[in-house]
Design a protein around this motif. Structure first.
Motif, mmCIF file in Angstrom:
data_model
loop_
_atom_site.group_PDB
_atom_site.id
_atom_site.type_symbol
_atom_site.label_atom_id
_atom_site.label_comp_id
_atom_site.label_asym_id
_atom_site.label_seq_id
_atom_site.Cartn_x
_atom_site.Cartn_y
_atom_site.Cartn_z
ATOM 1 N N LEU A 288 49.383 29.327 40.410
ATOM 2 C CA LEU A 288 49.055 30.748 40.460
ATOM 3 C C LEU A 288 48.143 31.008 41.657
ATOM 4 O O LEU A 288 47.302 30.180 41.999
ATOM 5 N N SER A 289 48.335 32.158 42.261
ATOM 6 C CA SER A 289 47.500 32.569 43.387
ATOM 7 C C SER A 289 46.855 33.909 43.079
ATOM 8 O O SER A 289 47.442 34.752 42.396
ATOM 9 N N CYS A 290 45.668 34.109 43.617
ATOM 10 C CA CYS A 290 44.948 35.372 43.443
ATOM 11 C C CYS A 290 44.338 35.752 44.790
ATOM 12 O O CYS A 290 43.436 35.063 45.280
ATOM 13 N N VAL A 291 44.851 36.813 45.369
ATOM 14 C CA VAL A 291 44.317 37.301 46.643
ATOM 15 C C VAL A 291 43.214 38.302 46.363
ATOM 16 O O VAL A 291 43.406 39.249 45.594
ATOM 17 N N THR B 206 41.726 33.591 48.920
ATOM 18 C CA THR B 206 42.656 33.309 47.824
ATOM 19 C C THR B 206 42.091 32.220 46.921
ATOM 20 O O THR B 206 41.518 31.246 47.393
ATOM 21 N N VAL B 207 42.266 32.429 45.631
ATOM 22 C CA VAL B 207 41.910 31.436 44.618
ATOM 23 C C VAL B 207 43.202 30.988 43.945
ATOM 24 O O VAL B 207 44.092 31.815 43.696
ATOM 25 N N TYR B 208 43.291 29.704 43.674
ATOM 26 C CA TYR B 208 44.496 29.131 43.102
ATOM 27 C C TYR B 208 44.204 28.510 41.735
ATOM 28 O O TYR B 208 43.080 28.076 41.461
ATOM 29 N N LEU B 209 45.228 28.450 40.920
ATOM 30 C CA LEU B 209 45.187 27.667 39.690
ATOM 31 C C LEU B 209 46.442 26.803 39.682
ATOM 32 O O LEU B 209 47.546 27.312 39.483
#
Length: 115
Positions: free
Chosen positions: A20-23, A77-80
């Motif tokens: 998962l990515s979060c911009v 960006t933060v990833y999971l």
């Protein structure tokens, strides 16, 4: 204000992986910590993983050793990274950002793990 846009959810078989990515955009300088929460049908929302501004990470016991939270500051960006997925990981996953006393939420992305 902070805006969060998640992507990367989908349908995967048990044992598989997803990232998962979060911009993040807006007042990024004010963010103290970022995280991922999830909510399964009929269950309360739970914190899955968290990363502080200093890079410290925390995980829910249910995902330790299987999920990894990380960030790319250059890309905001933060990833999971999720591995060894189980049907019980099925949920809507939300990206969160804590700035002072305020928690900002993304719109969520559905993750479905089939058995």
């Amino acid at each position: 204000q902070v805006q969060l846009v998640e992507s990367g959810g989908g349908l995967v078989q048990a044992g598989g992986s997803l990232r998962l990515s979060c911009v993040v955009s807006g007042s990024i300088f004010s963010i103290n910590a970022m995280g991922w929460c999830r909510q399964a049908p009929g269950k309360q929302r739970e914190l899955v993983a968290r990363i502080s501004s200093g890079g410290d990470t925390n995980y829910a016991d249910s995902v330790k050793g299987r999920f990894t939270i990380s960030r790319d500051s250059a890309k905001n960006t933060v990833y999971l990274q999720m591995g060894s997925l189980k049907p019980e990981d099925t949920a809507v996953y939300y990206c969160t950002a804590v700035a002072g006393l305020t928690t900002f939420w993304g719109q969520g992305t559905q993750v479905t793990v089939s058995s």
